[in-house]
Design a protein around this motif. Sequence first.
Motif, PDB file in Angstrom:
ATOM      1  N   ILE A 114      -5.085  -4.365  -4.062  1.00 32.88           N
ATOM      2  CA  ILE A 114      -4.064  -4.856  -3.331  1.00 32.88           C
ATOM      3  C   ILE A 114      -4.469  -6.013  -2.287  1.00 32.88           C
ATOM      4  CG2 ILE A 114      -2.238  -4.612  -1.554  1.00 32.88           C
ATOM      5  CD1 ILE A 114      -1.951  -1.679  -2.405  1.00 32.88           C
TER       6      ILE A 114
ATOM      7  N   ASN B 290       1.123   3.961  -2.978  1.00 29.05           N
ATOM      8  CA  ASN B 290       0.835   5.407  -2.642  1.00 29.05           C
ATOM      9  C   ASN B 290       1.928   6.299  -3.060  1.00 29.05           C
ATOM     10  OD1 ASN B 290      -1.751   5.034  -1.853  1.00 29.05           O
ATOM     11  ND2 ASN B 290      -1.208   4.712   0.373  1.00 29.05           N
TER      12      ASN B 290
ATOM     13  N   THR C 141       0.977  -1.216  -0.126  1.00 32.27           N
ATOM     14  CA  THR C 141       0.099  -0.082  -0.226  1.00 32.27           C
ATOM     15  C   THR C 141       1.049   1.332   0.085  1.00 32.27           C
ATOM     16  OG1 THR C 141      -1.686  -1.130   1.189  1.00 32.27           O
ATOM     17  CG2 THR C 141      -1.713   1.361   1.170  1.00 32.27           C
TER      18      THR C 141
ATOM     19  N   VAL D  24      -5.834   0.988  -4.845  1.00 30.34           N
ATOM     20  CA  VAL D  24      -5.473   0.440  -3.675  1.00 30.34           C
ATOM     21  C   VAL D  24      -6.426  -0.811  -3.409  1.00 30.34           C
ATOM     22  CG1 VAL D  24      -5.417   0.938  -1.339  1.00 30.34           C
ATOM     23  CG2 VAL D  24      -4.460   2.557  -2.637  1.00 30.34           C
ATOM     24  N   ASP D  25      -7.556  -0.785  -3.767  1.00 25.96           N
ATOM     25  CA  ASP D  25      -8.685  -1.796  -3.762  1.00 25.96           C
ATOM     26  C   ASP D  25      -8.193  -2.947  -4.029  1.00 25.96           C
ATOM     27  OD1 ASP D  25     -10.044  -0.049  -2.330  1.00 25.96           O
ATOM     28  OD2 ASP D  25     -11.186   0.442  -4.070  1.00 25.96           O
TER      29      ASP D  25
END
Length: 481
Positions: free
Chosen positions: A245, A180, A176, A242-243
């Motif tokens: 991952i 980012n 994550t 991110v969802d």
Amino acid sequence: MNTDANNPQHMLQNFFLPGRAFAFHDQTRQPQDYTYGSFIPQVVQDTPAGQISALHLLTSPGGGMATFVAPNQPVDTAVLEAYIRAHFIPSPGEINLIQADVSQSLFLRFIRQPETDSYDVEFEQSRMALTHAESAQLESAIKGDKNRVYLLPRSQFSVSSRAAARLETDWVAFLTLAFNEDARQPDAVALLLNQQIDAGVITMPEQFDNTPSEQTQALVRNSLVSTASLLVCNTLRNIHSVDEIPNHISYDVSYSNSVPQQYVLAQQQDIAELLGKLPAGNIISFTPTPLPEPSRPDKPVVTRECHVSLGFNPSGFNIMSVDLYYGNEQTPMPWPNFTPVTLKTTSDISTITLRVKFSDYSDYETQLRWQDDIALTPQELGFYSVLFEAESLKKDFKSIKGTATYQPAGVAKRQSFNLAFSGQSQWQTSWWINTHFAGLNGEIEYSWIGDLKNTLFPKTYDSGRLKATVSPVKLQYKQVI
């Protein structure tokens, strides 16, 4: 020479110095094994006519000549065993003594004031030409004048540090963070990994047999970070938010290897204390013919050294020779284990040319930066590591078998590799390709077949011919509906 970097007295277990010998326990061996060697020749020898000196000085109205000739006398192993028995292994424990391969050079250290102006001169083929002043200074020391000249042997040998280490962290959290931070390339991920290790977020449990040098610790850490960065980049390649991952992911990022380390033992002894009790007339002689004086610079010549070793086990890499060129010098690393070597120069050399020959008679050349210690990696010898990864296929397949072929773009030859995954916990394997290049410089053609799970009848999936130009190579299952 930096003798503190790998000082055996500080870094090796149970190190001791009885007489002119040294001994220690190599932690990669059995508890009863002790390695030993001689760190200084026999300066004073007992003969039927009395004691004689291995050092002799010829003086003249000009320069002088020092010679040092000592027989190669064995170490008194009984003394070693008695010391070990008294301090480390009491009776009736077994003791096994192993002789070390020691490379030794011999110097005279001439003392000046201030001490920083003192300098060393090396014996060459047991002889040393002296200036008139040095000859007088050595004569004074032989006659018992202390702190004038020291005998300085430097003994160098290699002992491996066996390392086992791993990276541990919440890999979902790190993925994550990397997503980012838009860290998707290996260099960017490696930088992020190092930051997290320094911050203590990623832990690095380590275990070493024989204390590691700073270079060995850096080698282990760099290897772990390199492996982890490839795995992370491979996972992030197909993630666009991110969802996506995974909620759970586990990487086996570990390192296990033996890294050869150089040790230098320098033990200077005052000539006055070594020879002061012997008749000076038996050591010093005179010739009326002036001997030529060697030139000495105003400041002592500084000899720069570079210790070069392999940071990996060369077995299986089909290497025939490794040669190092610097200035007008050439130093080969001894075949077949390519044990460490020390390069020496008084010149301001900044690069070393590395030339490697392989068993197929091909070769590879690259440039290295001169530094105190170099632990060569397979990549620096022209190899490229390809990671095949099939973790995502474990849920669908019982087993997988495949083949891969390297198609070079340069001078390297075609090479093939077989891969197979079944019940093991980690569905990944590595292949070292001899690319003769600092990278892949070509492409990999591969294919695989797998036995599917959860089908009424045995069913096999064939991937067909595929191509890859970077590592890692992730095997993908394109399900047909």
